[in-house]
Design a protein around this motif. Structure first.
Motif, mmCIF file in Angstrom:
data_model
loop_
_atom_site.group_PDB
_atom_site.id
_atom_site.type_symbol
_atom_site.label_atom_id
_atom_site.label_comp_id
_atom_site.label_asym_id
_atom_site.label_seq_id
_atom_site.Cartn_x
_atom_site.Cartn_y
_atom_site.Cartn_z
ATOM 1 N N ARG A 8 51.191 71.876 61.623
ATOM 2 C CA ARG A 8 53.274 72.584 61.424
ATOM 3 C C ARG A 8 53.749 73.763 61.583
ATOM 4 N NH1 ARG A 8 56.079 69.509 57.613
ATOM 5 N NH2 ARG A 8 58.114 70.815 59.233
ATOM 6 N N GLY A 9 52.617 74.429 60.560
ATOM 7 C CA GLY A 9 52.935 75.847 60.113
ATOM 8 C C GLY A 9 52.590 77.106 61.390
ATOM 9 N N CYS A 10 51.490 76.320 61.997
ATOM 10 C CA CYS A 10 50.678 77.051 63.155
ATOM 11 C C CYS A 10 51.952 76.940 64.526
ATOM 12 C CB CYS A 10 49.515 76.474 63.223
ATOM 13 S SG CYS A 10 48.778 77.036 64.952
ATOM 14 N N THR A 64 51.832 76.569 75.591
ATOM 15 C CA THR A 64 51.166 76.259 74.443
ATOM 16 C C THR A 64 51.533 74.573 74.222
ATOM 17 O OG1 THR A 64 51.895 78.472 73.096
ATOM 18 C CG2 THR A 64 51.412 76.561 72.270
ATOM 19 N N ARG A 65 52.969 74.177 74.452
ATOM 20 C CA ARG A 65 53.126 73.197 74.606
ATOM 21 C C ARG A 65 51.816 72.486 75.179
ATOM 22 N NH1 ARG A 65 60.079 71.687 74.450
ATOM 23 N NH2 ARG A 65 59.202 70.007 74.051
ATOM 24 N N ALA A 66 52.502 72.740 76.347
ATOM 25 C CA ALA A 66 51.171 71.776 77.516
ATOM 26 C C ALA A 66 50.302 71.893 77.236
ATOM 27 C CB ALA A 66 51.701 72.998 78.884
ATOM 28 N N VAL A 67 49.434 72.759 76.429
ATOM 29 C CA VAL A 67 48.150 72.394 75.585
ATOM 30 C C VAL A 67 48.459 71.041 74.653
ATOM 31 C CG1 VAL A 67 46.806 73.593 74.573
ATOM 32 C CG2 VAL A 67 47.351 74.970 76.543
ATOM 33 N N CYS A 68 49.018 71.816 73.656
ATOM 34 C CA CYS A 68 49.530 69.995 73.171
ATOM 35 C C CYS A 68 48.859 69.300 73.836
ATOM 36 C CB CYS A 68 50.778 70.642 72.056
ATOM 37 S SG CYS A 68 50.387 71.539 71.164
ATOM 38 N N ALA A 352 61.145 69.715 68.788
ATOM 39 C CA ALA A 352 60.096 69.000 69.655
ATOM 40 C C ALA A 352 58.449 70.063 69.040
ATOM 41 C CB ALA A 352 60.611 70.066 71.061
ATOM 42 N N VAL A 353 58.565 71.003 68.682
ATOM 43 C CA VAL A 353 57.420 71.703 68.513
ATOM 44 C C VAL A 353 57.130 71.534 67.237
ATOM 45 C CG1 VAL A 353 55.948 74.035 67.961
ATOM 46 C CG2 VAL A 353 57.440 74.001 69.953
ATOM 47 N N ASP A 354 58.124 70.417 66.115
ATOM 48 C CA ASP A 354 56.875 70.183 64.778
ATOM 49 C C ASP A 354 56.779 68.476 65.553
ATOM 50 O OD1 ASP A 354 57.178 70.239 62.328
ATOM 51 O OD2 ASP A 354 58.713 69.559 61.606
ATOM 52 N N LEU A 356 55.271 67.667 68.149
ATOM 53 C CA LEU A 356 54.171 67.763 68.886
ATOM 54 C C LEU A 356 52.861 68.051 67.735
ATOM 55 C CD1 LEU A 356 53.201 67.746 71.152
ATOM 56 C CD2 LEU A 356 54.010 69.604 71.853
ATOM 57 N N ALA A 357 53.203 68.950 66.717
ATOM 58 C CA ALA A 357 52.027 69.122 65.583
ATOM 59 C C ALA A 357 51.695 68.632 65.478
ATOM 60 C CB ALA A 357 52.916 70.270 65.112
ATOM 61 N N THR A 358 52.986 67.250 64.880
ATOM 62 C CA THR A 358 52.807 65.882 64.011
ATOM 63 C C THR A 358 51.316 65.154 65.184
ATOM 64 O OG1 THR A 358 54.491 66.376 62.998
ATOM 65 C CG2 THR A 358 53.766 64.082 62.469
ATOM 66 N N ARG A 359 52.255 64.871 66.158
ATOM 67 C CA ARG A 359 50.982 64.045 67.381
ATOM 68 C C ARG A 359 49.925 64.726 67.002
ATOM 69 N NH1 ARG A 359 55.266 64.025 71.658
ATOM 70 N NH2 ARG A 359 53.577 63.102 73.291
ATOM 71 N N LEU A 360 49.747 65.933 67.293
ATOM 72 C CA LEU A 360 48.800 65.978 67.487
ATOM 73 C C LEU A 360 47.533 65.995 66.568
ATOM 74 C CD1 LEU A 360 47.110 68.199 69.239
ATOM 75 C CD2 LEU A 360 47.758 70.562 68.035
#
Ligand code: R7I
Ligand code: MG
Ligand code: MG
Ligand code: MG
Length: 367
Positions: A8-10, A64-68, A352-354, A356-360
């Motif tokens: 998430r931090g990243c 970056t979102r699309a890569v995730c 949304a980014v947060d 996505l990080a958790t899902r990744l």
């Protein structure tokens, strides 16, 4: 296991660097550390006055979102056809996010050929040499997270595949590989470790150490600059020297090492946060308790991240991308606690980014 807080931090710090840097990208003149910081401070207070996010993200975050999303869909693997589709969808959802000049054509060609050859359009660019822009490196952080989470060695081969969808030049490939390399996620934040990785990236991509156009020689300069310890009062002189030597361009070679410098500068234990930032009082926003209930350690981490992003943007040039890449490294090292609540409220789609990080993170550890 790498904690979810690092994922998430990243990704959140990469978002913040993009959003904060975008307002300065390729300004005709470099702005002083003080000017950049005053703008950031205003950005973090602005949310109280407007309904929408005051800071919008650019292509760096869109891709970056699309890569995730593609990594999540493909259970942590790079599948070029899926990735090409995901990147192209992101582009056509909003083509006005400041894409590089060659990027739009690649996405159009990919779509027109229905993604039959995910590497074809990018390989044809620049008379077959491929783009050496930083567009592959700027979206490489999620690949680094997934690669670091897998017990295996860094997935250098997959980073290549992911990058080649838009960038096939060796300089772009090596830059993306460096951004996705293992150093940062493991907090091996010394310049020597990064230099060793730069050498590996150069070799893998056919760049030669002795040449001026190599990441090894750029990292040597990074190391030299890190060896100096300029006083925080001389921060603008430091920025001028670093920008001149390492570059602030849209090319991968003249931006990735610069971002690494910005990150390592902040992470070295002896680093002193600029007084403007150490004296900063977070704005009381809709929920004043969020920013005010911080431990001393958390506050120091937030100041370190803000110091890094301010310095990165004060270099000028490709500010969104350099701040975003530096943010990805520092955010992974410090974790999500380093992101001030008021900054997250200012940045488009931070929620949304947060998630996505958790899902990744879940995908990274579920196989
Ligand atoms: O790399 P790319 O996605 O651009 C990313 C940058 C970031 O700063 C974003 O924030 C956004 O602003 O754009 O886009 P490309 O178009 O592939 O590369 C960027 C630019 O680098 C190109 O438009 C060219 O100007 C230059 N470039 C080259 N010029 C000559 N010869 C890249 N490769 C070449 C080359 O081989
Ligand atoms: Mg951008
Ligand atoms: Mg681009
Ligand atoms: Mg940029």
């Amino acid at each position: 296991m790498i904690p979810c807080a690092k994922f998430r931090g990243c990704l959140l710090a990469a978002l913040a660097g993009d959003c904060l840097g975008a307002q300065f990208e390729f300004s005709p003149r470099r702005s002083s550390f003080r000017t950049v910081w005053l703008a950031f401070d205003a950005n973090m207070r602005e949310r109280r006055r407007c309904r929408r996010w005051p800071l919008v993200y650019t292509d760096d975050t869109a891709l970056t979102r699309a890569v995730c999303e593609s990594l999540v869909d493909c259970r942590g693997r790079v599948e070029p056809a899926s990735l090409a589709r995901s990147l192209t969808d992101a582009y056509f959802k909003a083509t006005d996010r400041g894409y590089g000049a060659a990027a739009g054509g690649v996405f159009k060609d990919l779509r027109d050929a229905n993604f039959a050859d995910p590497f074809g359009p990018a390989a044809a660019l620049f008379e077959g040499r491929g783009s050496y822009g930083n567009g592959g490196a700027m979206r490489a952080a999620p690949l680094g997270l997934i690669g670091a989470a897998a017990a295996a060695a860094p997935n250098a081969e997959e980073v290549h595949l992911a990058t080649r969808v838009t960038h096939s030049n060796a300089l772009a490939l090596a830059g993306a590989r460096l951004m996705a390399g293992p150093c940062d996620w493991r907090c091996a934040s010394t310049a020597s470790t990064w230099t060793a990785e730069a050498a590996a990236a150069d070799t893998a991509c056919g760049l030669h150490e002795g040449e001026a156009s190599s990441y090894t020689s750029a990292m040597r300069q990074v190391k030299e600059f890190l060896g100096k310890h300029p006083a925080s009062s001389a921060v603008d002189e430091e920025a001028r020297a670093v920008a001149g030597a390492l570059g602030t361009e849209v090319t991968a070679l003249r931006s990735v090492p610069t971002a690494i410098y910005c990150a390592l500068r902040t992470l070295r234990p002896s680093h002193r946060v600029h007084p403007l930032i150490s004296e900063w009082q977070p704005p009381g926003n809709q929920n004043p308790s969020i920013d005010e209930a911080l431990s001393i350690e958390q506050r120091q981490q937030q100041q370190r991240l803000l110091d890094c992003l301010t310095f990165a943007v004060s270099l000028g040039g490709d500010t969104d991308t350099i701040a975003s890449m530096a943010g990805a490294i520092v955010g992974a090292a410090l974790g999500a606690d380093a992101l001030p609540a008021s900054l997250m409220l200012a940045c488009e789609a931070s929620d949304a980014v947060d998630s996505l990080a958790t899902r990744l993170h879940r995908v990274a550890y579920s196989s």
